[in-house]
Scaffold this motif. Structure first.
Motif, PDB file in Angstrom:
ATOM      1  N   PHE A  13      38.382  11.276 -47.441  1.00  0.00           N
ATOM      2  CA  PHE A  13      37.463  10.403 -46.117  1.00  0.00           C
ATOM      3  C   PHE A  13      36.377   9.290 -46.583  1.00  0.00           C
ATOM      4  N   ARG A  38      44.999   8.390 -40.162  1.00  0.00           N
ATOM      5  CA  ARG A  38      44.727   9.424 -41.805  1.00  0.00           C
ATOM      6  C   ARG A  38      44.826  10.375 -40.892  1.00  0.00           C
ATOM      7  N   SER A  40      46.370  11.354 -37.867  1.00  0.00           N
ATOM      8  CA  SER A  40      46.863  10.603 -36.657  1.00  0.00           C
ATOM      9  C   SER A  40      48.448  10.781 -36.958  1.00  0.00           C
ATOM     10  N   GLY A  65      35.307   8.674 -34.685  1.00  0.00           N
ATOM     11  CA  GLY A  65      36.131   9.880 -36.233  1.00  0.00           C
ATOM     12  C   GLY A  65      37.135   8.871 -36.624  1.00  0.00           C
ATOM     13  N   GLY A  67      38.035   6.920 -38.785  1.00  0.00           N
ATOM     14  CA  GLY A  67      38.704   6.903 -40.215  1.00  0.00           C
ATOM     15  C   GLY A  67      38.356   5.204 -40.858  1.00  0.00           C
ATOM     16  N   GLU A  87      32.208   6.551 -37.621  1.00  0.00           N
ATOM     17  CA  GLU A  87      33.027   7.316 -38.244  1.00  0.00           C
ATOM     18  C   GLU A  87      31.682   7.018 -39.584  1.00  0.00           C
ATOM     19  N   PRO A  88      31.678   8.633 -39.645  1.00  0.00           N
ATOM     20  CA  PRO A  88      30.313   8.800 -40.509  1.00  0.00           C
ATOM     21  C   PRO A  88      30.535   8.254 -41.798  1.00  0.00           C
ATOM     22  N   MET A  89      31.486   7.822 -42.486  1.00  0.00           N
ATOM     23  CA  MET A  89      31.627   7.523 -44.289  1.00  0.00           C
ATOM     24  C   MET A  89      31.892   6.005 -43.947  1.00  0.00           C
ATOM     25  N   LEU A 108      28.346  10.066 -36.691  1.00  0.00           N
ATOM     26  CA  LEU A 108      29.206  11.172 -36.358  1.00  0.00           C
ATOM     27  C   LEU A 108      29.063  11.875 -35.066  1.00  0.00           C
ATOM     28  N   SER A 109      30.446  12.222 -34.524  1.00  0.00           N
ATOM     29  CA  SER A 109      30.681  12.434 -33.037  1.00  0.00           C
ATOM     30  C   SER A 109      29.825  13.350 -32.732  1.00  0.00           C
ATOM     31  N   GLN A 110      29.320  13.844 -32.951  1.00  0.00           N
ATOM     32  CA  GLN A 110      28.420  14.861 -32.318  1.00  0.00           C
ATOM     33  C   GLN A 110      26.620  13.799 -32.117  1.00  0.00           C
ATOM     34  N   LEU A 125      41.023  11.769 -33.181  1.00  0.00           N
ATOM     35  CA  LEU A 125      41.805  12.306 -33.615  1.00  0.00           C
ATOM     36  C   LEU A 125      41.799  12.498 -35.112  1.00  0.00           C
ATOM     37  N   GLY A 126      42.072  14.033 -35.067  1.00  0.00           N
ATOM     38  CA  GLY A 126      42.152  14.523 -36.026  1.00  0.00           C
ATOM     39  C   GLY A 126      40.590  15.148 -36.703  1.00  0.00           C
ATOM     40  N   THR A 130      37.464  19.390 -38.014  1.00  0.00           N
ATOM     41  CA  THR A 130      36.314  18.997 -39.463  1.00  0.00           C
ATOM     42  C   THR A 130      34.342  19.452 -39.415  1.00  0.00           C
TER      43      THR A 130
HETATM   44  C1  LIG Z   1      42.336  13.674 -40.198  1.00  0.00           C
HETATM   45  S1  LIG Z   1      40.741  11.448 -40.766  1.00  0.00           S
HETATM   46  C2  LIG Z   1      41.768  10.812 -39.360  1.00  0.00           C
HETATM   47  C3  LIG Z   1      41.187   9.888 -39.361  1.00  0.00           C
HETATM   48  C4  LIG Z   1      41.454   8.696 -37.667  1.00  0.00           C
HETATM   49  N1  LIG Z   1      41.035   9.356 -37.030  1.00  0.00           N
HETATM   50  C5  LIG Z   1      42.781   8.852 -38.058  1.00  0.00           C
HETATM   51  O1  LIG Z   1      43.447   9.549 -37.447  1.00  0.00           O
HETATM   52  O2  LIG Z   1      43.386   8.104 -38.813  1.00  0.00           O
HETATM   53  C6  LIG Z   1      39.502  12.111 -39.863  1.00  0.00           C
HETATM   54  C7  LIG Z   1      38.201  11.851 -39.956  1.00  0.00           C
HETATM   55  O3  LIG Z   1      37.189  12.612 -39.127  1.00  0.00           O
HETATM   56  C8  LIG Z   1      35.785  11.664 -40.070  1.00  0.00           C
HETATM   57  N2  LIG Z   1      35.015  13.141 -39.544  1.00  0.00           N
HETATM   58  C9  LIG Z   1      34.828  14.063 -40.472  1.00  0.00           C
HETATM   59  N3  LIG Z   1      33.745  14.819 -39.470  1.00  0.00           N
HETATM   60  C10 LIG Z   1      33.419  14.137 -39.066  1.00  0.00           C
HETATM   61  C11 LIG Z   1      32.640  13.868 -37.802  1.00  0.00           C
HETATM   62  N4  LIG Z   1      31.497  15.165 -37.226  1.00  0.00           N
HETATM   63  N5  LIG Z   1      32.399  13.303 -36.696  1.00  0.00           N
HETATM   64  C12 LIG Z   1      33.546  12.259 -37.197  1.00  0.00           C
HETATM   65  N6  LIG Z   1      33.752  11.910 -37.887  1.00  0.00           N
HETATM   66  C13 LIG Z   1      33.984  13.129 -38.470  1.00  0.00           C
HETATM   67  C14 LIG Z   1      35.881  11.254 -41.275  1.00  0.00           C
HETATM   68  O4  LIG Z   1      35.068  10.901 -41.644  1.00  0.00           O
HETATM   69  C15 LIG Z   1      37.312  11.467 -41.460  1.00  0.00           C
HETATM   70  O5  LIG Z   1      37.482   9.899 -41.099  1.00  0.00           O
END
Ligand SMILES: C[S@@+](CC[C@H](N)C(=O)[O-])C[C@H]1O[C@@H](n2cnc3c(N)ncnc32)[C@H](O)[C@@H]1O
Length: 255
Positions: A13, A38, A40, A65, A67, A87-89, A108-110, A125-126, A130
């Motif tokens: 990610f 990524r 979704s 989140g 991405g 988005e955290p990254m 982070l979402s939380q 989404l997705g 995680t």
């Molecule tokens: C499977 S990818 C999906 C990215 C985007 N939502 C998409 O559908 O294309 C998961 C994403 O969640 C992010 N992520 C992981 N842990 C998270 C958290 N605790 N809060 C928010 N985002 C997070 C990752 O960095 C990554 O970008």
């Protein structure tokens, strides 16, 4: 390590998000949405969610989140909104700004850096799978939505025991756990569907594949590429075996 729960996730990610931005810039802007989705996956899934949430021009929409911003970029073009991405990254936040010109913050979402009731609609989404902090994540989404605001989720749900090897750092809820988490956070589910992740126009997959090939050409010998590919393969195998199901959920925040 930063905030994600495994190094493999950081490669997938973070590092690969930066490489994706680089490859899209080399290949052309029409590659941005397909390569930027990524996890979704499909345009059909995004359309289902946008319809279920009844997203309208001018609304304040959050992609939590997000991405590299593919789904938010799609929503902006298809529904006339300008989603805010969280988005955290850092590499992914840079990509969503550069590729889609969207406002994006590292978060982070939380632990969202927004006031209560800042958004008319949100999707995530997705992401639920995680983190272990699912209740906190859903609680934050409830907090930043207006009362009655719609939430869209794509969640990979464990519908049977998951045989190893599992993708590192993931924690897949069962459908019952997910229902309880949503109710506990103050959401009422209004619609659900199983996502067909192949439901996109043919050029969508071709462009995503072209970006992957370009990333591989540039970085294929880097162990982080192999690590990220292995993560995707493991998720793909679980879905293919029918034990992991991509679920679309529309819900509304309690009033
Ligand atoms: C499977 S990818 C999906 C990215 C985007 N939502 C998409 O559908 O294309 C998961 C994403 O969640 C992010 N992520 C992981 N842990 C998270 C958290 N605790 N809060 C928010 N985002 C997070 C990752 O960095 C990554 O970008």
């Amino acid at each position: 390590m930063s905030e994600l729960s495994s190094e493999a996730m950081e490669s997938e990610f973070g590092t690969v998000a930066g490489w994706t931005e680089e490859a899209v810039r080399a290949l052309g802007a029409e590659h941005a949405v397909p390569a930027g989705c990524r996890g979704s996956g499909s345009e059909g899934a995004l359309r289902w969610l946008a319809d279920a949430l009844a997203v309208r021009p001018g609304q304040r929409v959050l992609d939590s989140g997000a991405g590299v911003g593919g789904p938010a970029g799609w929503l902006a073009a298809a529904r006339g909104v300008r989603p805010v991405c969280a988005e955290p990254m850092g590499e992914a936040v840079h990509a969503s700004r550069a590729l889609f010109g969207l406002p994006s913050v590292v978060a982070l979402s939380q632990a969202l850096p927004f006031r209560d009731g800042s958004f008319d609609a949100a999707w995530c989404l997705g992401v639920v799978c995680t983190t272990e902090e699912k209740a906190e994540l859903l609680g934050e989404l409830r907090r930043v939505l207006v009362p009655g605001g719609p939430l869209g989720l794509l969640v990979f749900a464990a519908v049977a025991p998951l045989p190893p090897p599992l993708p590192e750092g993931n924690s897949f809820p069962t459908p019952d756990e997910l229902d309880a988490l949503l109710a506990g956070a103050g959401f009422t589910v209004t619609a659900t569907a199983t996502a067909d992740l192949s439901d996109s126009p043919p050029e969508w997959q071709e462009r995503a594949d072209a970006v992957d090939a370009e990333v591989e050409r540039r970085h294929g010998t880097d162990p982080r590429w192999a690590e990220a590919q292995e993560q995707s393969r493991r998720v793909g195998r679980l879905i293919g075996d029918g034990v992991l199901e991509p679920r679309l959920i529309a819900a509304v925040a309690s009033t």
